[in-house]
Design a protein around this motif. Structure first.
Motif, PDB file in Angstrom:
ATOM      1  N   ILE A 193     -40.781  51.867 -38.809  1.00 30.43           N
ATOM      2  CA  ILE A 193     -40.741  53.140 -38.096  1.00 30.43           C
ATOM      3  C   ILE A 193     -41.632  54.168 -38.778  1.00 30.43           C
ATOM      4  O   ILE A 193     -42.324  54.945 -38.118  1.00 30.43           O
ATOM      5  N   PHE A 194     -41.658  54.140 -40.081  1.00 35.37           N
ATOM      6  CA  PHE A 194     -42.430  55.128 -40.837  1.00 35.37           C
ATOM      7  C   PHE A 194     -43.904  55.105 -40.472  1.00 35.37           C
ATOM      8  O   PHE A 194     -44.547  56.153 -40.354  1.00 35.37           O
ATOM      9  N   ILE A 195     -44.454  53.914 -40.256  1.00 34.49           N
ATOM     10  CA  ILE A 195     -45.897  53.818 -40.023  1.00 34.49           C
ATOM     11  C   ILE A 195     -46.305  54.492 -38.720  1.00 34.49           C
ATOM     12  O   ILE A 195     -47.417  55.030 -38.598  1.00 34.49           O
ATOM     13  N   ILE A 196     -45.409  54.514 -37.731  1.00 28.24           N
ATOM     14  CA  ILE A 196     -45.721  55.187 -36.467  1.00 28.24           C
ATOM     15  C   ILE A 196     -45.922  56.680 -36.694  1.00 28.24           C
ATOM     16  O   ILE A 196     -46.895  57.282 -36.226  1.00 28.24           O
ATOM     17  N   TYR A 197     -45.017  57.278 -37.464  1.00 29.02           N
ATOM     18  CA  TYR A 197     -45.127  58.711 -37.719  1.00 29.02           C
ATOM     19  C   TYR A 197     -46.247  59.021 -38.696  1.00 29.02           C
ATOM     20  O   TYR A 197     -46.838  60.107 -38.633  1.00 29.02           O
ATOM     21  N   LEU A 198     -46.571  58.077 -39.567  1.00 27.35           N
ATOM     22  CA  LEU A 198     -47.708  58.261 -40.466  1.00 27.35           C
ATOM     23  C   LEU A 198     -49.003  58.349 -39.657  1.00 27.35           C
ATOM     24  O   LEU A 198     -49.844  59.227 -39.902  1.00 27.35           O
ATOM     25  N   VAL A 199     -49.157  57.458 -38.693  1.00 27.66           N
ATOM     26  CA  VAL A 199     -50.337  57.496 -37.828  1.00 27.66           C
ATOM     27  C   VAL A 199     -50.389  58.817 -37.061  1.00 27.66           C
ATOM     28  O   VAL A 199     -51.449  59.445 -36.940  1.00 27.66           O
ATOM     29  N   MET A 200     -49.254  59.250 -36.550  1.00 24.23           N
ATOM     30  CA  MET A 200     -49.206  60.501 -35.796  1.00 24.23           C
ATOM     31  C   MET A 200     -49.621  61.683 -36.675  1.00 24.23           C
ATOM     32  O   MET A 200     -50.398  62.549 -36.249  1.00 24.23           O
ATOM     33  N   VAL A 201     -49.122  61.720 -37.899  1.00 22.55           N
ATOM     34  CA  VAL A 201     -49.459  62.819 -38.808  1.00 22.55           C
ATOM     35  C   VAL A 201     -50.949  62.816 -39.122  1.00 22.55           C
ATOM     36  O   VAL A 201     -51.604  63.871 -39.142  1.00 22.55           O
ATOM     37  N   ILE A 202     -51.521  61.642 -39.354  1.00 21.82           N
ATOM     38  CA  ILE A 202     -52.952  61.551 -39.662  1.00 21.82           C
ATOM     39  C   ILE A 202     -53.783  62.079 -38.493  1.00 21.82           C
ATOM     40  O   ILE A 202     -54.753  62.833 -38.680  1.00 21.82           O
ATOM     41  N   VAL A 203     -53.410  61.698 -37.270  1.00 26.03           N
ATOM     42  CA  VAL A 203     -54.138  62.171 -36.095  1.00 26.03           C
ATOM     43  C   VAL A 203     -54.009  63.685 -35.965  1.00 26.03           C
ATOM     44  O   VAL A 203     -54.991  64.396 -35.688  1.00 26.03           O
ATOM     45  N   ALA A 208     -52.854  58.095 -23.362  1.00 25.33           N
ATOM     46  CA  ALA A 208     -51.570  57.398 -23.426  1.00 25.33           C
ATOM     47  C   ALA A 208     -51.778  55.915 -23.688  1.00 25.33           C
ATOM     48  O   ALA A 208     -51.023  55.289 -24.439  1.00 25.33           O
ATOM     49  N   ALA A 209     -52.819  55.327 -23.068  1.00 25.20           N
ATOM     50  CA  ALA A 209     -53.110  53.905 -23.277  1.00 25.20           C
ATOM     51  C   ALA A 209     -53.521  53.631 -24.713  1.00 25.20           C
ATOM     52  O   ALA A 209     -52.998  52.711 -25.363  1.00 25.20           O
ATOM     53  N   ILE A 210     -54.451  54.421 -25.226  1.00 27.40           N
ATOM     54  CA  ILE A 210     -54.910  54.222 -26.609  1.00 27.40           C
ATOM     55  C   ILE A 210     -53.786  54.529 -27.601  1.00 27.40           C
ATOM     56  O   ILE A 210     -53.608  53.825 -28.597  1.00 27.40           O
ATOM     57  N   GLY A 211     -53.025  55.576 -27.329  1.00 28.39           N
ATOM     58  CA  GLY A 211     -51.907  55.903 -28.211  1.00 28.39           C
ATOM     59  C   GLY A 211     -50.888  54.796 -28.273  1.00 28.39           C
ATOM     60  O   GLY A 211     -50.369  54.459 -29.343  1.00 28.39           O
ATOM     61  N   ALA A 212     -50.567  54.195 -27.101  1.00 27.64           N
ATOM     62  CA  ALA A 212     -49.619  53.078 -27.069  1.00 27.64           C
ATOM     63  C   ALA A 212     -50.162  51.875 -27.839  1.00 27.64           C
ATOM     64  O   ALA A 212     -49.414  51.199 -28.555  1.00 27.64           O
ATOM     65  N   LEU A 213     -51.462  51.598 -27.691  1.00 28.64           N
ATOM     66  CA  LEU A 213     -52.072  50.484 -28.432  1.00 28.64           C
ATOM     67  C   LEU A 213     -52.003  50.724 -29.935  1.00 28.64           C
ATOM     68  O   LEU A 213     -51.665  49.816 -30.709  1.00 28.64           O
ATOM     69  N   ILE A 214     -52.323  51.933 -30.363  1.00 28.03           N
ATOM     70  CA  ILE A 214     -52.288  52.249 -31.792  1.00 28.03           C
ATOM     71  C   ILE A 214     -50.877  52.095 -32.342  1.00 28.03           C
ATOM     72  O   ILE A 214     -50.663  51.476 -33.390  1.00 28.03           O
ATOM     73  N   VAL A 215     -49.907  52.658 -31.625  1.00 34.39           N
ATOM     74  CA  VAL A 215     -48.518  52.575 -32.075  1.00 34.39           C
ATOM     75  C   VAL A 215     -48.033  51.127 -32.073  1.00 34.39           C
ATOM     76  O   VAL A 215     -47.390  50.665 -33.021  1.00 34.39           O
ATOM     77  N   GLY A 216     -48.346  50.390 -31.002  1.00 34.48           N
ATOM     78  CA  GLY A 216     -47.896  49.006 -30.901  1.00 34.48           C
ATOM     79  C   GLY A 216     -48.466  48.132 -32.007  1.00 34.48           C
ATOM     80  O   GLY A 216     -47.741  47.353 -32.632  1.00 34.48           O
ATOM     81  N   LEU A 217     -49.771  48.245 -32.257  1.00 38.71           N
ATOM     82  CA  LEU A 217     -50.407  47.414 -33.289  1.00 38.71           C
ATOM     83  C   LEU A 217     -49.957  47.839 -34.685  1.00 38.71           C
ATOM     84  O   LEU A 217     -49.754  46.979 -35.557  1.00 38.71           O
ATOM     85  N   ALA A 218     -49.794  49.147 -34.901  1.00 38.64           N
ATOM     86  CA  ALA A 218     -49.339  49.619 -36.206  1.00 38.64           C
ATOM     87  C   ALA A 218     -47.925  49.129 -36.500  1.00 38.64           C
ATOM     88  O   ALA A 218     -47.623  48.659 -37.604  1.00 38.64           O
ATOM     89  N   ARG A 219     -47.056  49.217 -35.494  1.00 39.21           N
ATOM     90  CA  ARG A 219     -45.686  48.732 -35.683  1.00 39.21           C
ATOM     91  C   ARG A 219     -45.659  47.227 -35.917  1.00 39.21           C
ATOM     92  O   ARG A 219     -44.936  46.735 -36.781  1.00 39.21           O
ATOM     93  N   SER A 220     -46.446  46.491 -35.132  1.00 38.09           N
ATOM     94  CA  SER A 220     -46.473  45.035 -35.282  1.00 38.09           C
ATOM     95  C   SER A 220     -46.972  44.633 -36.665  1.00 38.09           C
ATOM     96  O   SER A 220     -46.436  43.721 -37.294  1.00 38.09           O
ATOM     97  N   PHE A 221     -47.996  45.321 -37.159  1.00 43.13           N
ATOM     98  CA  PHE A 221     -48.505  45.037 -38.499  1.00 43.13           C
ATOM     99  C   PHE A 221     -47.427  45.287 -39.553  1.00 43.13           C
ATOM    100  O   PHE A 221     -47.236  44.488 -40.482  1.00 43.13           O
ATOM    101  N   ALA A 222     -46.692  46.401 -39.388  1.00 41.12           N
ATOM    102  CA  ALA A 222     -45.647  46.726 -40.361  1.00 41.12           C
ATOM    103  C   ALA A 222     -44.513  45.713 -40.313  1.00 41.12           C
ATOM    104  O   ALA A 222     -43.955  45.357 -41.365  1.00 41.12           O
TER     105      ALA A 222
END
Length: 298
Positions: free
Chosen positions: A271-281, A248-262
């Motif tokens: 919003i799209f980049i969050i689901y893109l990361v999820m699909v890749i994982v 949960a910690a790593i997932g939150a970091l990935i989502v937070g940084l991905a959203r911030s970058f976007a």
């Protein structure tokens, strides 16, 4: 260099409150094996309760710093009142049933909570600005951040460490881990499974409400906030692995940084980049990044 620091700090701030919410979601799944769709409604209930509690206690002439305690009390009240009603009054009737059925039950609870908040609190937005003014501004390099926003990172760390230590360093936590791994054996040894389920679900509700309460100064508390939160929270626990606190910690970091970058580099893909990361994982590791290997039962 400033843009890199901004992306990192904004990502950490977003990930902090999201981790608190996702922590409750993954805890409930880890113990009860329930994907609690109502978690978003509990987050919203915590936000609304804090938005009401802060001005209520302020009207007593208490110091402004008490607004932080008021938000904590609001989240605790939600857990004490709502958790037994949902777990003892409804969910326990469906333990051992099909997972899809339980998911539909929690979705029904989500819809009930959504309408209940509208009936109780109305449809007009609430604004809670007092807590965010308490810590002033903090200089980070050449940037200035609201101290309250950065303090949320510390709150997330405290919550994560508190839950982890509670599970692995206390007697009730070790009993809970035993129930997670071998519920039948635990019950045969005299463990009160129903009580463990209620405590775990209550803690999950408290974390959802706590995330909502301490996020309320950052947002406009209004109908609809529960929808976006539950969707992103599911993305976090899916990326990190259902039932895993480090996940949960790593997932939150990935989502937070991905959203911030976007937000800074491609706002249209926020919003799209969050689901893109999820699909890749999911493509390369469907069980999530930190889901422990399960022993095959014969």
């Amino acid at each position: 260099m400033d843009i890199v620091l901004t992306i990192i700090l904004d990502g950490l701030i977003y990930a902090s409150w999201l981790f608190i919410v996702a922590l409750g979601l993954t805890l409930v799944f880890g113990v009860l094996r329930i994907l609690n769709f109502a978690h978003g409604g509990l987050y919203a209930l915590g936000a609304y309760s804090a938005a009401v509690a802060v001005p209520f206690f302020a009207s007593w002439g208490l110091p402004p710093a008490f607004s932080l305690i008021a938000m904590f009390i609001a989240a605790l009240a939600v857990a004490i009142v709502i958790a037994p009603l949902i777990e003892r009054g409804l969910l326990r009737l469906f333990y051992g049933r099909d997972e899809v059925l339980i998911l539909l039950v929690t979705y029904a609870v989500f819809l009930i909570l959504e309408d209940a908040t509208k009936m109780v609190f109305g449809v007009d937005p609430y604004y809670v600005f007092e807590p965010r003014n308490l810590l002033g501004n903090v200089e980070v390099g050449s940037l200035f951040y609201v101290g309250y926003d950065l303090a949320l990172i510390g709150l997330a760390i405290v919550c994560g460490l508190g839950v982890w230590l509670g599970l692995h360093r206390t007697r009730i936590g070790k009993v809970t881990v035993a129930v997670i791994n071998e519920p039948e054996v635990s019950a045969a040894m005299g463990v009160n499974i129903a009580r463990i389920y209620l405590l775990a679900f209550g803690l999950g509700v408290f974390l959802a409400a706590l995330g909502g309460a301490f996020t309320s100064p950052l947002i406009s508390v209004q109908p609809g906030i529960s929808v976006s939160v539950i969707v992103v929270s599911f993305a976090v626990v899916i990326i990190g692995g259902l039932g895993s606190i480090p996940g949960a910690a790593i997932g939150a970091l990935i989502v937070g940084l991905a959203r911030s970058f976007a937000v800074y580099e491609a706002p249209e893909a926020e919003i799209f980049i969050i689901y893109l990361v999820m699909v890749i994982v999911l493509i390369f590791r469907p069980e999530g990044l930190f889901t422990p290997v399960q022993a095959r039962k014969i």
